[in-house]
Motif scaffolding. Structure first.
Motif, PDB file in Angstrom:
ATOM      1  N   ILE A 175       0.852  -1.197   0.000  1.00  0.00           N
ATOM      2  CA  ILE A 175       0.000   0.000   0.000  1.00  0.00           C
ATOM      3  C   ILE A 175       0.889   1.248   0.000  1.00  0.00           C
ATOM      4  O   ILE A 175       1.717   1.420   0.904  1.00  0.00           O
ATOM      5  CB  ILE A 175      -0.900   0.021   1.265  1.00  0.00           C
ATOM      6  N   THR A 176       0.765   2.079  -1.031  1.00  0.00           N
ATOM      7  CA  THR A 176       1.534   3.340  -1.050  1.00  0.00           C
ATOM      8  C   THR A 176       0.618   4.477  -1.487  1.00  0.00           C
ATOM      9  O   THR A 176      -0.386   4.244  -2.177  1.00  0.00           O
ATOM     10  CB  THR A 176       2.701   3.275  -2.068  1.00  0.00           C
ATOM     11  N   ASP A 177       0.980   5.711  -1.135  1.00  0.00           N
ATOM     12  CA  ASP A 177       0.181   6.866  -1.551  1.00  0.00           C
ATOM     13  C   ASP A 177       0.135   6.961  -3.070  1.00  0.00           C
ATOM     14  O   ASP A 177      -0.903   7.277  -3.651  1.00  0.00           O
ATOM     15  CB  ASP A 177       0.757   8.156  -0.949  1.00  0.00           C
ATOM     16  N   LYS A 178       1.258   6.649  -3.709  1.00  0.00           N
ATOM     17  CA  LYS A 178       1.316   6.725  -5.177  1.00  0.00           C
ATOM     18  C   LYS A 178       0.271   5.791  -5.775  1.00  0.00           C
ATOM     19  O   LYS A 178      -0.487   6.153  -6.666  1.00  0.00           O
ATOM     20  CB  LYS A 178       2.732   6.334  -5.650  1.00  0.00           C
ATOM     21  N   ARG A 179       0.227   4.564  -5.266  1.00  0.00           N
ATOM     22  CA  ARG A 179      -0.733   3.589  -5.795  1.00  0.00           C
ATOM     23  C   ARG A 179      -2.178   3.979  -5.456  1.00  0.00           C
ATOM     24  O   ARG A 179      -3.106   3.662  -6.185  1.00  0.00           O
ATOM     25  CB  ARG A 179      -0.416   2.191  -5.259  1.00  0.00           C
ATOM     26  N   LYS A 180      -2.356   4.734  -4.360  1.00  0.00           N
ATOM     27  CA  LYS A 180      -3.706   5.160  -3.976  1.00  0.00           C
ATOM     28  C   LYS A 180      -4.255   6.214  -4.940  1.00  0.00           C
ATOM     29  O   LYS A 180      -5.435   6.557  -4.894  1.00  0.00           O
ATOM     30  CB  LYS A 180      -3.714   5.704  -2.542  1.00  0.00           C
ATOM     31  N   GLU A 181      -3.388   6.700  -5.829  1.00  0.00           N
ATOM     32  CA  GLU A 181      -3.882   7.616  -6.875  1.00  0.00           C
ATOM     33  C   GLU A 181      -4.688   6.806  -7.897  1.00  0.00           C
ATOM     34  O   GLU A 181      -5.535   7.329  -8.597  1.00  0.00           O
ATOM     35  CB  GLU A 181      -2.723   8.328  -7.571  1.00  0.00           C
ATOM     36  N   THR A 182      -4.387   5.501  -7.964  1.00  0.00           N
ATOM     37  CA  THR A 182      -5.046   4.648  -8.982  1.00  0.00           C
ATOM     38  C   THR A 182      -6.146   3.777  -8.385  1.00  0.00           C
ATOM     39  O   THR A 182      -7.204   3.596  -8.996  1.00  0.00           O
ATOM     40  CB  THR A 182      -3.975   3.709  -9.615  1.00  0.00           C
ATOM     41  N   VAL A 183      -5.889   3.223  -7.226  1.00  0.00           N
ATOM     42  CA  VAL A 183      -6.852   2.298  -6.600  1.00  0.00           C
ATOM     43  C   VAL A 183      -7.001   2.630  -5.120  1.00  0.00           C
ATOM     44  O   VAL A 183      -6.238   3.425  -4.571  1.00  0.00           O
ATOM     45  CB  VAL A 183      -6.367   0.829  -6.696  1.00  0.00           C
ATOM     46  N   ASP A 184      -7.970   1.947  -4.493  1.00  0.00           N
ATOM     47  CA  ASP A 184      -8.102   2.024  -3.043  1.00  0.00           C
ATOM     48  C   ASP A 184      -7.585   0.690  -2.490  1.00  0.00           C
ATOM     49  O   ASP A 184      -7.424  -0.267  -3.250  1.00  0.00           O
ATOM     50  CB  ASP A 184      -9.591   2.223  -2.685  1.00  0.00           C
ATOM     51  N   PHE A 185      -7.305   0.649  -1.195  1.00  0.00           N
ATOM     52  CA  PHE A 185      -6.763  -0.585  -0.597  1.00  0.00           C
ATOM     53  C   PHE A 185      -7.546  -0.954   0.657  1.00  0.00           C
ATOM     54  O   PHE A 185      -8.075  -0.078   1.351  1.00  0.00           O
ATOM     55  CB  PHE A 185      -5.290  -0.385  -0.179  1.00  0.00           C
ATOM     56  N   SER A 186      -7.587  -2.235   0.936  1.00  0.00           N
ATOM     57  CA  SER A 186      -8.058  -2.703   2.247  1.00  0.00           C
ATOM     58  C   SER A 186      -6.982  -2.326   3.271  1.00  0.00           C
ATOM     59  O   SER A 186      -5.923  -1.793   2.912  1.00  0.00           O
ATOM     60  CB  SER A 186      -8.189  -4.235   2.233  1.00  0.00           C
ATOM     61  N   ASP A 187      -7.243  -2.651   4.527  1.00  0.00           N
ATOM     62  CA  ASP A 187      -6.189  -2.528   5.544  1.00  0.00           C
ATOM     63  C   ASP A 187      -5.048  -3.480   5.186  1.00  0.00           C
ATOM     64  O   ASP A 187      -5.224  -4.445   4.440  1.00  0.00           O
ATOM     65  CB  ASP A 187      -6.767  -2.908   6.920  1.00  0.00           C
ATOM     66  N   GLY A 188      -3.859  -3.200   5.732  1.00  0.00           N
ATOM     67  CA  GLY A 188      -2.693  -4.051   5.459  1.00  0.00           C
ATOM     68  C   GLY A 188      -2.850  -5.417   6.112  1.00  0.00           C
ATOM     69  O   GLY A 188      -3.523  -5.553   7.127  1.00  0.00           O
ATOM     70  N   TYR A 189      -2.219  -6.431   5.503  1.00  0.00           N
ATOM     71  CA  TYR A 189      -2.322  -7.779   6.087  1.00  0.00           C
ATOM     72  C   TYR A 189      -0.982  -8.518   6.126  1.00  0.00           C
ATOM     73  O   TYR A 189      -0.901  -9.655   6.576  1.00  0.00           O
ATOM     74  CB  TYR A 189      -3.358  -8.646   5.339  1.00  0.00           C
ATOM     75  N   LEU A 190       0.091  -7.863   5.627  1.00  0.00           N
ATOM     76  CA  LEU A 190       1.391  -8.558   5.645  1.00  0.00           C
ATOM     77  C   LEU A 190       2.503  -7.534   5.452  1.00  0.00           C
ATOM     78  O   LEU A 190       2.461  -6.765   4.476  1.00  0.00           O
ATOM     79  CB  LEU A 190       1.453  -9.587   4.506  1.00  0.00           C
ATOM     80  N   ALA A 191       3.470  -7.508   6.382  1.00  0.00           N
ATOM     81  CA  ALA A 191       4.587  -6.560   6.256  1.00  0.00           C
ATOM     82  C   ALA A 191       5.894  -7.352   6.302  1.00  0.00           C
ATOM     83  O   ALA A 191       6.072  -8.215   7.171  1.00  0.00           O
ATOM     84  CB  ALA A 191       4.544  -5.552   7.391  1.00  0.00           C
ATOM     85  N   PRO A 202     -17.084   1.800  -1.132  1.00  0.00           N
ATOM     86  CA  PRO A 202     -16.944   1.787   0.327  1.00  0.00           C
ATOM     87  C   PRO A 202     -17.487   0.528   0.988  1.00  0.00           C
ATOM     88  O   PRO A 202     -16.857  -0.003   1.904  1.00  0.00           O
ATOM     89  CB  PRO A 202     -17.716   3.033   0.782  1.00  0.00           C
ATOM     90  N   ALA A 203     -18.614   0.001   0.472  1.00  0.00           N
ATOM     91  CA  ALA A 203     -19.194  -1.188   1.126  1.00  0.00           C
ATOM     92  C   ALA A 203     -18.269  -2.386   0.927  1.00  0.00           C
ATOM     93  O   ALA A 203     -18.074  -3.202   1.833  1.00  0.00           O
ATOM     94  CB  ALA A 203     -20.581  -1.476   0.544  1.00  0.00           C
ATOM     95  N   PHE A 204     -17.649  -2.487  -0.277  1.00  0.00           N
ATOM     96  CA  PHE A 204     -16.753  -3.613  -0.563  1.00  0.00           C
ATOM     97  C   PHE A 204     -15.523  -3.504   0.349  1.00  0.00           C
ATOM     98  O   PHE A 204     -15.120  -4.455   1.008  1.00  0.00           O
ATOM     99  CB  PHE A 204     -16.358  -3.580  -2.035  1.00  0.00           C
ATOM    100  N   LYS A 205     -14.961  -2.294   0.416  1.00  0.00           N
ATOM    101  CA  LYS A 205     -13.764  -2.058   1.235  1.00  0.00           C
ATOM    102  C   LYS A 205     -14.065  -2.377   2.704  1.00  0.00           C
ATOM    103  O   LYS A 205     -13.303  -3.089   3.368  1.00  0.00           O
ATOM    104  CB  LYS A 205     -13.333  -0.603   1.095  1.00  0.00           C
ATOM    105  N   GLU A 206     -15.211  -1.940   3.157  1.00  0.00           N
ATOM    106  CA  GLU A 206     -15.586  -2.153   4.572  1.00  0.00           C
ATOM    107  C   GLU A 206     -15.749  -3.654   4.853  1.00  0.00           C
ATOM    108  O   GLU A 206     -15.275  -4.164   5.871  1.00  0.00           O
ATOM    109  CB  GLU A 206     -16.897  -1.412   4.838  1.00  0.00           C
TER     110      GLU A 206
END
Ligand SMILES: NC(=O)CC[C@H](NC[C@@]1(O)OC[C@@H](O)[C@@H](O)[C@@H]1O)C(=O)O
Length: 267
Positions: free
Chosen positions: A101-117, A221-225
């Motif tokens: 998940i990066t801000d740059k990529r958030k210009e193109t898509v939305d993301f769920s919460d993180g699940y692996l670092a 939003p409903a899908f993301k939630e």
């Protein structure tokens, strides 16, 4: 007529659907989740001997989708470089492929919460003489187009000659044939290729500031939630931990995705 077309599932182009009462997640086809993934990033996402998609990210996503009420999940392989655009323009409902998940990529898509670092890893052949990041100076380094590894290498491995590949398989073949000196990919995938081809790791770069998330088109939003709720449940009831132990045996376990009761109180 539109209703009939929609029911028949051949409702014209795959333009992304907007959420509606009978399709609250705005899926291309209500009741089915179409996933863009990768076939060669074992053990995150890969195709097994029968061609079925599997791996940590795949099994976690299917568990989360089940909790969101959708059991018909269809995976398709994509080059990483086109994956986010394909999700953004409605060809897929979600991207699942250890996508940081990066801000740059958030210009193109939305993301769920993180699940692996985890880490980004440079792998090379045993006798390459590359034992750390400095060893890359003047060397040919493979990266998969569009990855964080590419962005990191452009910024930090300025004396290496970057060679862009569509996927890990072609990059690893180039390492094995000697046409590049090293490849830069995700830690767990690197471990698999090291075991398979006797390659060695030369550097591990932490990427904890860009945990992997499920990529979805914006304005859903409903899908993301629903995905976030399913992720939280899977972490809290120990499903996440079970999958992590299955697919990454022996790797250090990040605490933030464990059941609350198992998290040592942060200092
Ligand atoms: N599947 C791929 O090739 C993705 C490569 C790369 N993955 C980085 C990452 O998401 O991998 C899983 C975890 O280690 C994250 O911390 C890391 O940022 C990226 O997002 O660009």
């Amino acid at each position: 007529l539109a209703a009939l077309l929609a029911l028949s599932g051949c409702g014209g182009s795959s333009a992304s659907s907007s959420p509606s009462a009978d399709n609250p997640y705005g899926l291309i086809e209500s009741g089915t989740i179409r996933v863009a993934s990768l076939g060669d990033s074992k053990p995150y996402t890969f195709t097994d001997a029968s061609g079925n998609f599997t791996g940590f990210d795949v099994e976690l996503f299917k568990d989360v989708a089940h909790r969101a009420g959708v059991d018909n999940v269809v995976f398709t392989g994509q080059d990483f470089s086109g994956l986010l655009a394909a999700v953004a323009n409605g060809q897929f409902d979600v991207g699942v492929a250890a996508i940081g998940i990066t801000d740059k990529r958030k210009e193109t898509v939305d993301f769920s919460d993180g699940y692996l670092a985890g880490y980004l890893t440079v792998i090379t052949t045993k006798n390459s003489g590359i034992n750390d990041a400095d060893g890359l100076n003047g060397k040919r380094l493979g990266v998969v187009q569009g990855t964080l590894q590419e962005a990191y290498a452009v910024k930090n491995f300025t004396s290496a000659q970057l060679v862009r590949f569509p996927d890990n398989n072609t990059a690893i073949s180039a390492v094995n044939s000697g046409s590049v000196d090293a490849h830069f990919l995700d830690y767990e995938a690197a471990k698999e290729y090291q075991e398979q081809f006797g390659l060695v790791s030369a550097a591990d770069i932490p990427s904890f500031d860009a945990p992997a998330g499920f990529a979805i088109a914006k304005d859903k939003p409903a899908f993301k939630e629903a995905l976030n709720k399913g992720l939280a449940e899977a972490m809290e009831d120990g499903t996440w931990k079970k999958l992590y132990e299955k697919w990454f045996p022996g790797s250090p376990m990040p605490e933030q995705y464990l059941p609350k009761a198992e998290q040592t109180s942060s200092p």
